[in-house]
Design a protein around this motif. Structure first.
Motif, mmCIF file in Angstrom:
data_model
loop_
_atom_site.group_PDB
_atom_site.id
_atom_site.type_symbol
_atom_site.label_atom_id
_atom_site.label_comp_id
_atom_site.label_asym_id
_atom_site.label_seq_id
_atom_site.Cartn_x
_atom_site.Cartn_y
_atom_site.Cartn_z
ATOM 1 N N HIS A 241 16.211 37.253 17.828
ATOM 2 C CA HIS A 241 17.052 38.204 16.982
ATOM 3 C C HIS A 241 15.934 39.461 16.576
ATOM 4 C CE1 HIS A 241 19.706 38.940 13.479
ATOM 5 N NE2 HIS A 241 18.629 39.856 13.030
ATOM 6 N N VAL A 242 14.708 38.888 16.346
ATOM 7 C CA VAL A 242 13.792 40.166 15.925
ATOM 8 C C VAL A 242 13.704 40.957 17.098
ATOM 9 C CG1 VAL A 242 13.052 38.969 13.847
ATOM 10 C CG2 VAL A 242 11.858 38.566 16.055
ATOM 11 N N LEU A 243 13.548 40.412 18.225
ATOM 12 C CA LEU A 243 13.423 41.443 19.560
ATOM 13 C C LEU A 243 14.487 42.354 19.802
ATOM 14 C CD1 LEU A 243 11.720 39.075 22.003
ATOM 15 C CD2 LEU A 243 10.645 40.772 20.796
ATOM 16 N N HIS A 244 15.868 41.698 19.961
ATOM 17 C CA HIS A 244 16.873 42.579 20.085
ATOM 18 C C HIS A 244 17.057 43.626 18.980
ATOM 19 C CE1 HIS A 244 20.273 41.410 17.694
ATOM 20 N NE2 HIS A 244 19.779 40.028 17.854
ATOM 21 N N SER A 245 16.749 43.404 17.905
ATOM 22 C CA SER A 245 16.914 44.379 16.703
ATOM 23 C C SER A 245 15.968 45.185 16.604
ATOM 24 C CB SER A 245 17.142 43.448 15.270
ATOM 25 O OG SER A 245 16.043 42.749 15.277
ATOM 26 N N ASP A 246 15.005 45.113 17.583
ATOM 27 C CA ASP A 246 13.600 46.165 17.594
ATOM 28 C C ASP A 246 12.844 45.927 16.394
ATOM 29 O OD1 ASP A 246 14.097 47.025 20.145
ATOM 30 O OD2 ASP A 246 15.313 48.627 19.575
ATOM 31 N N ALA A 247 12.980 44.928 15.591
ATOM 32 C CA ALA A 247 12.025 44.765 14.464
ATOM 33 C C ALA A 247 10.742 44.349 14.899
ATOM 34 C CB ALA A 247 12.930 43.741 13.579
ATOM 35 N N LEU A 248 10.682 43.306 16.034
ATOM 36 C CA LEU A 248 9.244 43.258 16.483
ATOM 37 C C LEU A 248 8.981 43.830 17.900
ATOM 38 C CD1 LEU A 248 6.973 41.281 15.951
ATOM 39 C CD2 LEU A 248 8.123 39.588 17.312
ATOM 40 N N PRO A 249 7.797 44.361 18.112
ATOM 41 C CA PRO A 249 7.679 45.251 19.268
ATOM 42 C C PRO A 249 7.569 44.086 20.632
ATOM 43 C CG PRO A 249 6.117 45.840 17.895
ATOM 44 C CD PRO A 249 6.980 44.586 17.116
ATOM 45 N N TRP A 250 8.228 44.811 21.587
ATOM 46 C CA TRP A 250 8.382 43.897 22.818
ATOM 47 C C TRP A 250 7.090 43.657 23.537
ATOM 48 C CZ3 TRP A 250 13.230 42.733 25.595
ATOM 49 C CH2 TRP A 250 14.146 42.950 24.986
ATOM 50 N N GLY A 251 5.929 43.989 23.136
ATOM 51 C CA GLY A 251 4.758 43.618 23.566
ATOM 52 C C GLY A 251 4.510 42.297 23.444
ATOM 53 N N VAL A 252 4.979 41.609 22.367
ATOM 54 C CA VAL A 252 4.596 40.311 22.246
ATOM 55 C C VAL A 252 5.064 39.099 23.445
ATOM 56 C CG1 VAL A 252 5.134 40.038 19.776
ATOM 57 C CG2 VAL A 252 7.014 39.641 21.316
ATOM 58 N N LEU A 253 5.768 40.058 24.330
ATOM 59 C CA LEU A 253 6.370 39.199 25.527
ATOM 60 C C LEU A 253 5.253 38.776 26.557
ATOM 61 C CD1 LEU A 253 9.734 40.607 26.145
ATOM 62 C CD2 LEU A 253 9.215 38.490 25.034
ATOM 63 N N GLU A 254 4.134 39.862 26.270
ATOM 64 C CA GLU A 254 2.993 39.704 27.240
ATOM 65 C C GLU A 254 2.096 38.243 27.196
ATOM 66 O OE1 GLU A 254 0.565 43.078 26.422
ATOM 67 O OE2 GLU A 254 0.066 42.315 24.606
ATOM 68 N N TYR A 255 2.393 37.581 26.160
ATOM 69 C CA TYR A 255 1.824 36.242 25.920
ATOM 70 C C TYR A 255 2.422 35.360 27.090
ATOM 71 C CZ TYR A 255 0.008 37.473 21.394
ATOM 72 O OH TYR A 255 -0.534 38.097 20.606
ATOM 73 N N ILE A 256 3.804 35.524 27.668
ATOM 74 C CA ILE A 256 4.349 34.876 28.665
ATOM 75 C C ILE A 256 3.935 35.120 29.908
ATOM 76 C CG2 ILE A 256 6.659 33.941 29.439
ATOM 77 C CD1 ILE A 256 7.913 34.819 26.530
ATOM 78 N N VAL A 257 3.759 34.161 30.863
ATOM 79 C CA VAL A 257 3.293 34.248 32.049
ATOM 80 C C VAL A 257 4.296 32.967 32.963
ATOM 81 C CG1 VAL A 257 1.698 33.912 34.123
ATOM 82 C CG2 VAL A 257 0.840 34.889 31.849
ATOM 83 N N ILE A 258 4.986 33.769 33.474
ATOM 84 C CA ILE A 258 6.182 32.604 34.384
ATOM 85 C C ILE A 258 5.715 32.442 35.765
ATOM 86 C CG2 ILE A 258 8.284 32.375 35.458
ATOM 87 C CD1 ILE A 258 9.404 34.350 33.357
ATOM 88 N N SER A 259 4.949 31.434 35.766
ATOM 89 C CA SER A 259 4.413 30.776 37.195
ATOM 90 C C SER A 259 4.636 29.243 36.972
ATOM 91 C CB SER A 259 3.219 31.211 37.357
ATOM 92 O OG SER A 259 2.271 30.545 36.396
ATOM 93 N N GLU A 260 4.339 28.521 38.132
ATOM 94 C CA GLU A 260 4.421 27.165 38.114
ATOM 95 C C GLU A 260 3.258 26.179 37.346
ATOM 96 O OE1 GLU A 260 5.192 23.592 41.261
ATOM 97 O OE2 GLU A 260 4.829 25.369 41.856
ATOM 98 N N GLU A 261 2.064 27.087 37.402
ATOM 99 C CA GLU A 261 1.040 26.482 36.842
ATOM 100 C C GLU A 261 0.786 26.784 35.417
ATOM 101 O OE1 GLU A 261 0.865 28.492 39.474
ATOM 102 O OE2 GLU A 261 0.336 26.868 41.235
ATOM 103 N N GLU A 262 1.458 27.874 34.902
ATOM 104 C CA GLU A 262 1.238 28.540 33.528
ATOM 105 C C GLU A 262 2.340 28.004 32.468
ATOM 106 O OE1 GLU A 262 -1.343 29.881 32.148
ATOM 107 O OE2 GLU A 262 -2.327 30.004 34.112
ATOM 108 N N THR A 263 3.343 27.493 33.137
ATOM 109 C CA THR A 263 4.612 27.054 32.325
ATOM 110 C C THR A 263 4.753 25.443 32.356
ATOM 111 O OG1 THR A 263 6.208 27.366 34.069
ATOM 112 C CG2 THR A 263 5.797 29.033 32.531
ATOM 113 N N THR A 264 5.567 24.816 31.256
ATOM 114 C CA THR A 264 5.830 23.436 31.291
ATOM 115 C C THR A 264 7.469 23.495 31.085
ATOM 116 O OG1 THR A 264 5.792 23.472 28.819
ATOM 117 C CG2 THR A 264 3.685 22.841 30.100
ATOM 118 N N SER A 265 7.884 22.387 31.177
ATOM 119 C CA SER A 265 9.473 22.164 30.854
ATOM 120 C C SER A 265 9.883 22.641 29.548
ATOM 121 C CB SER A 265 9.885 20.709 30.944
ATOM 122 O OG SER A 265 9.152 20.071 30.208
ATOM 123 N N SER A 266 9.206 22.503 28.428
ATOM 124 C CA SER A 266 9.266 23.010 27.154
ATOM 125 C C SER A 266 9.324 24.652 27.290
ATOM 126 C CB SER A 266 8.508 22.271 26.065
ATOM 127 O OG SER A 266 8.561 21.066 26.115
#
Length: 406
Positions: A241-266
């Protein structure tokens, strides 16, 4: 009662007289006279009984009057005694309160004097200036309780935001409001838009709350495996909600790395719910335009990795599996052009230099002598690199340098 008996006696007497007159005229009927005399005696007895009863009632009335007078005097005496006892008890209570207040005041003065004496002369030059630090964090617990009760007792977003803004927060305590918002949202059985609107309101009011939610996003993503599925879903929808409403900068998504080693099921479930919710609000076309924006593209390198073909394929499969395969057009083109880039890099590389027979023999002898020494170091370095890589996976994600101006 006496007058009625008198009348009845008079009537009987008159009747007897008449009977006597008629009897004398007829010959003197003695039976009638005797019957009348009996009735007259019965009436006299009733009259005597009535008189005796009246006298008894008079005596009882006098007794009751005397008793009521005594009760009235006793009641007045009891009232005056009760008033006197009440005054005495009031004075005793007042004296007790004064004694207790004096004792508490003396104790406080003694404590203040003792604290002042130790802070001024017995501190050993600590330089604290008599400042008392609360190491029990009781104030922090009370603040969190107040925030929680305010959120739970508010019926509307504006009311809750107004009440929370009236709290006297010290510098740096804004994170407590953001933390309690996330905690309360996670505890709900289903996601309530109330929390998203409240987080949006605070992020738009003060930039300090944007920083708090930025840090909490990284913290929640790091510990996302500790949350239950319901809590994970609520937290993901709150940040969506805070992302699509532009209340929070989208730069927070740089914490996410989509790879088999960096992600878990959760974490994959978290990313899935987050972006599906954002796509539902913004639409796939608008979301693709936002993710392809060159000004914030460096923040999305982890979402669309291009470092190795393995990670690229994993990201393409992940986005396609969650129904957002339209966002991977650039990754698919990058993966299709990978053989061409490899061929171009190989063609641009300089050819290896040919070695002379003498230099080759000398290099072979030197390499054979150094192979034994390098084998041990290579094994140790490989074990060290494996351990460092495994430990790096457990570390929380570190934020890259921001390329956008937020």
């Amino acid at each position: 009662m006496l007058s009625e008996g008198t009348r009845r006696a008079q009537l009987l007497h008159d009747q007897a007289g008449q009977d006597q007159g008629s009897g004398g005229a007829a010959g003197g009927d003695t039976d009638t006279l005797g019957r009348v005399q009996d009735q007259l005696g019965a009436v006299q007895n009733v009259m005597r009984q009535n008189v005796d009863q009246m006298l008894t009632n008079i005596e009882h009335a006098q007794t009751l009057e005397t008793s009521s007078a005594e009760l009235s005097s006793n009641a007045r005496a009891f009232q005056s005694a009760g008033r006197r006892v009440r005054k005495q008890m009031w004075w005793q209570n007042l004296k007790m309160k004064l004694y207790i207040g004096a004792a508490i005041t003396a104790a406080l003065l003694l404590i203040l004097w003792w604290a002042g004496a130790f802070s001024s002369g017995g501190g050993g030059g600590g330089g604290d200036g008599g400042i008392i630090t609360d190491l029990t964090e009781q104030d922090l617990v009370n603040l969190r309780r107040t925030i929680y009760l305010t959120i739970m007792s508010s019926a509307a977003v504006d009311e809750c935001a107004h009440k929370l803004m009236k709290l006297k927060l010290r510098e740096g305590q804004e994170v407590e409001i953001a933390t309690m918002l996330i905690e309360c949202c996670a505890q709900e059985r289903t996601y309530l838009r109330f929390y998203g609107l409240l987080a949006e309101r605070f992020c738009l009011i003060d930039r300090a709350y944007q920083v708090c939610f930025d840090e909490l996003f990284a913290k929640q993503y790091t510990m996302i495996h500790r949350l239950e599925t319901n809590k994970l879903r609520n937290v993901a929808k709150l940040f969506a909600h805070v992302l699509h409403s532009d209340a929070l900068p989208w730069g927070v998504l740089e914490y996410i790395v989509i790879s088999e080693e960096e992600t878990t099921s959760s974490s994959r479930i978290f990313i899935k719910i987050l972006f599906q919710e954002v796509a539902e609000y913004m639409g796939l076309k608008t979301l693709r335009q936002r993710l392809n924006d060159e000004s914030v593209a460096p923040s999305f390198l982890g979402l669309f990795p291009r470092d190795t073909p393995k990670n690229t394929r994993f990201a393409i499969n992940f986005w396609t599996a969650i129904g957002l395969g339209g966002l991977t057009d650039g990754l698919r083109q990058h993966l299709a052009d990978a053989p061409k880039r490899i061929a171009a890099a190989a063609a641009a590389a300089p050819p290896p230099r040919a070695l002379s027979p003498l230099s080759s023999s000398s290099s072979s002898s030197s390499s054979s002598s150094s192979s034994s020494s390098s084998s041990g170091s290579s094994s140790s370095s490989s074990s060290g690199s494996s351990s460092s890589s495994s430990s790096a996976k457990k570390d929380p994600p570190k934020k890259r340098a921001r390329h956008d101006s937020d």
